[in-house]
Design a protein around this motif. Structure first.
Motif, PDB file in Angstrom:
ATOM      1  N   ARG A 222       0.821  -1.219   0.000  1.00 30.41           N
ATOM      2  CA  ARG A 222       0.000   0.000   0.000  1.00 30.41           C
ATOM      3  C   ARG A 222       0.851   1.263   0.000  1.00 30.41           C
ATOM      4  N   GLU A 223       1.949   1.249   0.749  1.00 33.50           N
ATOM      5  CA  GLU A 223       2.687   2.491   0.991  1.00 33.50           C
ATOM      6  C   GLU A 223       3.906   2.672   0.091  1.00 33.50           C
ATOM      7  N   ASP A 224       4.482   1.590  -0.390  1.00 30.60           N
ATOM      8  CA  ASP A 224       5.736   1.675  -1.151  1.00 30.60           C
ATOM      9  C   ASP A 224       5.607   1.193  -2.593  1.00 30.60           C
ATOM     10  N   ALA A 225       5.095  -0.013  -2.750  1.00 32.33           N
ATOM     11  CA  ALA A 225       5.090  -0.632  -4.074  1.00 32.33           C
ATOM     12  C   ALA A 225       4.284   0.170  -5.085  1.00 32.33           C
ATOM     13  N   VAL A 226       3.199   0.771  -4.655  1.00 27.56           N
ATOM     14  CA  VAL A 226       2.339   1.502  -5.593  1.00 27.56           C
ATOM     15  C   VAL A 226       3.024   2.726  -6.187  1.00 27.56           C
ATOM     16  N   HIS A 227       4.111   3.176  -5.587  1.00 26.18           N
ATOM     17  CA  HIS A 227       4.825   4.351  -6.085  1.00 26.18           C
ATOM     18  C   HIS A 227       6.045   3.987  -6.929  1.00 26.18           C
ATOM     19  N   ALA A 228       6.314   2.697  -7.083  1.00 22.44           N
ATOM     20  CA  ALA A 228       7.517   2.254  -7.794  1.00 22.44           C
ATOM     21  C   ALA A 228       7.260   2.145  -9.295  1.00 22.44           C
ATOM     22  N   ASP A 229       8.347   2.159 -10.051  1.00 15.85           N
ATOM     23  CA  ASP A 229       8.245   1.923 -11.491  1.00 15.85           C
ATOM     24  C   ASP A 229       7.918   0.460 -11.781  1.00 15.85           C
ATOM     25  N   ALA A 230       8.378  -0.431 -10.928  1.00 17.34           N
ATOM     26  CA  ALA A 230       8.095  -1.861 -11.064  1.00 17.34           C
ATOM     27  C   ALA A 230       8.434  -2.549  -9.752  1.00 17.34           C
ATOM     28  N   LEU A 231       7.790  -3.699  -9.526  1.00 17.13           N
ATOM     29  CA  LEU A 231       8.071  -4.531  -8.354  1.00 17.13           C
ATOM     30  C   LEU A 231       8.437  -5.928  -8.843  1.00 17.13           C
ATOM     31  N   TYR A 232       9.586  -6.421  -8.379  1.00 19.56           N
ATOM     32  CA  TYR A 232      10.026  -7.778  -8.706  1.00 19.56           C
ATOM     33  C   TYR A 232      10.031  -8.614  -7.426  1.00 19.56           C
ATOM     34  N   VAL A 233       9.353  -9.742  -7.475  1.00 19.59           N
ATOM     35  CA  VAL A 233       9.329 -10.684  -6.355  1.00 19.59           C
ATOM     36  C   VAL A 233      10.184 -11.875  -6.759  1.00 19.59           C
ATOM     37  N   LEU A 234      11.333 -12.050  -6.094  1.00 19.56           N
ATOM     38  CA  LEU A 234      12.304 -13.054  -6.520  1.00 19.56           C
ATOM     39  C   LEU A 234      12.198 -14.345  -5.710  1.00 19.56           C
ATOM     40  N   GLY A 235      10.988 -14.840  -5.578  1.00 19.87           N
ATOM     41  CA  GLY A 235      10.793 -16.175  -5.043  1.00 19.87           C
ATOM     42  C   GLY A 235      10.605 -16.277  -3.548  1.00 19.87           C
ATOM     43  N   ASP A 236      10.028 -17.418  -3.144  1.00 17.27           N
ATOM     44  CA  ASP A 236       9.691 -17.723  -1.758  1.00 17.27           C
ATOM     45  C   ASP A 236       8.814 -16.636  -1.146  1.00 17.27           C
ATOM     46  N   LEU A 237       7.860 -16.191  -1.940  1.00 15.81           N
ATOM     47  CA  LEU A 237       6.827 -15.300  -1.423  1.00 15.81           C
ATOM     48  C   LEU A 237       6.031 -16.029  -0.343  1.00 15.81           C
ATOM     49  N   PHE A 238       5.718 -17.286  -0.600  1.00 15.86           N
ATOM     50  CA  PHE A 238       4.976 -18.116   0.350  1.00 15.86           C
ATOM     51  C   PHE A 238       5.905 -19.125   1.023  1.00 15.86           C
ATOM     52  N   GLU A 239       5.563 -19.507   2.233  1.00 15.36           N
ATOM     53  CA  GLU A 239       6.284 -20.583   2.914  1.00 15.36           C
ATOM     54  C   GLU A 239       6.175 -21.879   2.121  1.00 15.36           C
ATOM     55  N   PHE A 240       5.007 -22.095   1.532  1.00 16.35           N
ATOM     56  CA  PHE A 240       4.838 -23.235   0.645  1.00 16.35           C
ATOM     57  C   PHE A 240       3.594 -23.007  -0.197  1.00 16.35           C
ATOM     58  N   SER A 241       3.630 -23.459  -1.433  1.00 19.29           N
ATOM     59  CA  SER A 241       2.475 -23.374  -2.323  1.00 19.29           C
ATOM     60  C   SER A 241       2.099 -24.777  -2.763  1.00 19.29           C
ATOM     61  N   ILE A 242       0.827 -25.115  -2.637  1.00 16.54           N
ATOM     62  CA  ILE A 242       0.372 -26.445  -3.047  1.00 16.54           C
ATOM     63  C   ILE A 242      -0.514 -26.378  -4.284  1.00 16.54           C
ATOM     64  N   GLY A 243      -0.560 -25.207  -4.917  1.00 16.97           N
ATOM     65  CA  GLY A 243      -1.369 -25.072  -6.121  1.00 16.97           C
ATOM     66  C   GLY A 243      -2.298 -23.881  -6.041  1.00 16.97           C
ATOM     67  N   ASP A 244      -2.700 -23.389  -7.208  1.00 17.28           N
ATOM     68  CA  ASP A 244      -3.528 -22.194  -7.265  1.00 17.28           C
ATOM     69  C   ASP A 244      -4.956 -22.430  -6.773  1.00 17.28           C
ATOM     70  N   ASP A 245      -5.330 -23.687  -6.595  1.00 17.88           N
ATOM     71  CA  ASP A 245      -6.693 -23.972  -6.145  1.00 17.88           C
ATOM     72  C   ASP A 245      -6.817 -23.986  -4.624  1.00 17.88           C
ATOM     73  N   GLU A 246      -5.742 -23.657  -3.903  1.00 20.91           N
ATOM     74  CA  GLU A 246      -5.827 -23.617  -2.445  1.00 20.91           C
ATOM     75  C   GLU A 246      -6.705 -22.443  -2.012  1.00 20.91           C
ATOM     76  N   PRO A 247      -7.830 -22.700  -1.354  1.00 22.92           N
ATOM     77  CA  PRO A 247      -8.795 -21.634  -1.047  1.00 22.92           C
ATOM     78  C   PRO A 247      -8.492 -20.929   0.264  1.00 22.92           C
ATOM     79  N   SER A 248      -7.320 -20.332   0.379  1.00 22.73           N
ATOM     80  CA  SER A 248      -6.951 -19.716   1.655  1.00 22.73           C
ATOM     81  C   SER A 248      -7.171 -18.203   1.615  1.00 22.73           C
ATOM     82  N   GLU A 249      -7.442 -17.645   2.786  1.00 28.59           N
ATOM     83  CA  GLU A 249      -7.594 -16.205   2.912  1.00 28.59           C
ATOM     84  C   GLU A 249      -6.280 -15.501   2.614  1.00 28.59           C
ATOM     85  N   LEU A 250      -5.161 -16.131   2.979  1.00 24.41           N
ATOM     86  CA  LEU A 250      -3.849 -15.544   2.710  1.00 24.41           C
ATOM     87  C   LEU A 250      -3.636 -15.375   1.207  1.00 24.41           C
TER      88      LEU A 250
END
Length: 245
Positions: free
Chosen positions: A28-56
């Motif tokens: 909300r405070e930083d990324a929206v003002h940047a020219d671009a945002l790069y996420v270089l992996g391990d955003l999640f502790e673990f991913s089991i697939g896009d169908d995981e219905p979690s609030e996170l």
């Protein structure tokens, strides 16, 4: 001031709401003002697939989507924990999936970006595990298992990974300097940006008699870690976690 932001190794999970809160505030405070945002992996502790219905997952996708809607493109490179993040989540998040390595232009200077685990070639056991888990047919089979089975498998892998790290020497889990030099030569760049090792720092190198630089992003276990790149230079920044009420 124009800038491009890089983050990695947040390891977001339902068990660490303080990290999630810091990430959402950063978006909300930083990324929206940047020219671009790069996420270089391990955003999640673990991913089991896009169908995981979690609030996170919903919160993260919504934060990325809001950022891209306001004009900041979001790019994502898979890490060793979230390589199952797929096109469905990327569409929901309004982000672009990148290959495991990419050369990008940072205000006139080309830079090689990656998660960083492929640089740790001295850890032969991990590299073998990595090759197996990237087999497309194995991922296809995994995604067809019931969600509860996938969650159990993920928990088992996390526990095994934690035990394995305790038994390994720290230098084995760090990058191999010869591999760093090889990648810089191969991609014809003098700047490398990566995460994975959780050892933030800016390392000045000499490759074939020419100056080069390796920048390592930090993790988000105790504070946020952000790399800001601008036409004026680079800066590794931290973001303090706010006290929970």
């Amino acid at each position: 001031m124009p800038c491009t932001l890089f983050i990695a190794d947040l390891h977001l999970s339902s068990g660490r709401p303080d990290i999630t809160a810091a990430f959402l505030r950063f978006m909300r405070e930083d990324a929206v003002h940047a020219d671009a945002l790069y996420v270089l992996g391990d955003l999640f502790e673990f991913s089991i697939g896009d169908d995981e219905p979690s609030e996170l997952n919903r919160q993260v996708a919504s934060a990325f989507h809001a950022c891209s809607e306001r004009g900041t493109p979001v790019y994502f490179i898979h890490g060793n924990r979230d390589f199952m993040v797929g096109r469905r989540f990327a569409r929901q998040a309004g982000m672009t999936l990148l290959p495991e390595q990419r050369v990008v232009d940072l205000y006139g200077r080309p830079a090689l970006i990656m998660h960083g685990d492929t640089l740790c070639i001295d850890d032969a056991g991990y590299q073998r595990y990595r090759r197996i888990t990237r087999w497309p047919w194995l991922q296809w089979l995994f995604l067809r298992l019931p969600l509860r089975f996938r969650l159990n498998i993920a928990d088992g892998i996390r526990g095994k990974s934690a035990r394995s790290k305790q038994d390994k020497m720290m230098q084995v889990m760090d990058v191999n300097q010869a591999e760093v030099a090889r990648q810089l030569r191969l991609n014809e760049v003098d700047l490398l940006i990566h995460g994975h090792t959780h050892r933030p720092g800016i390392h000045d190198l000499s490759i074939d008699g020419r100056p080069a630089r390796r920048i390592v992003l930090g993790d988000w276990y105790t504070q946020g870690s952000v790399l800001s790149v601008s036409p004026q230079g680079v800066e590794l920044q931290s973001r303090a976690f706010k006290e929970q009420p």
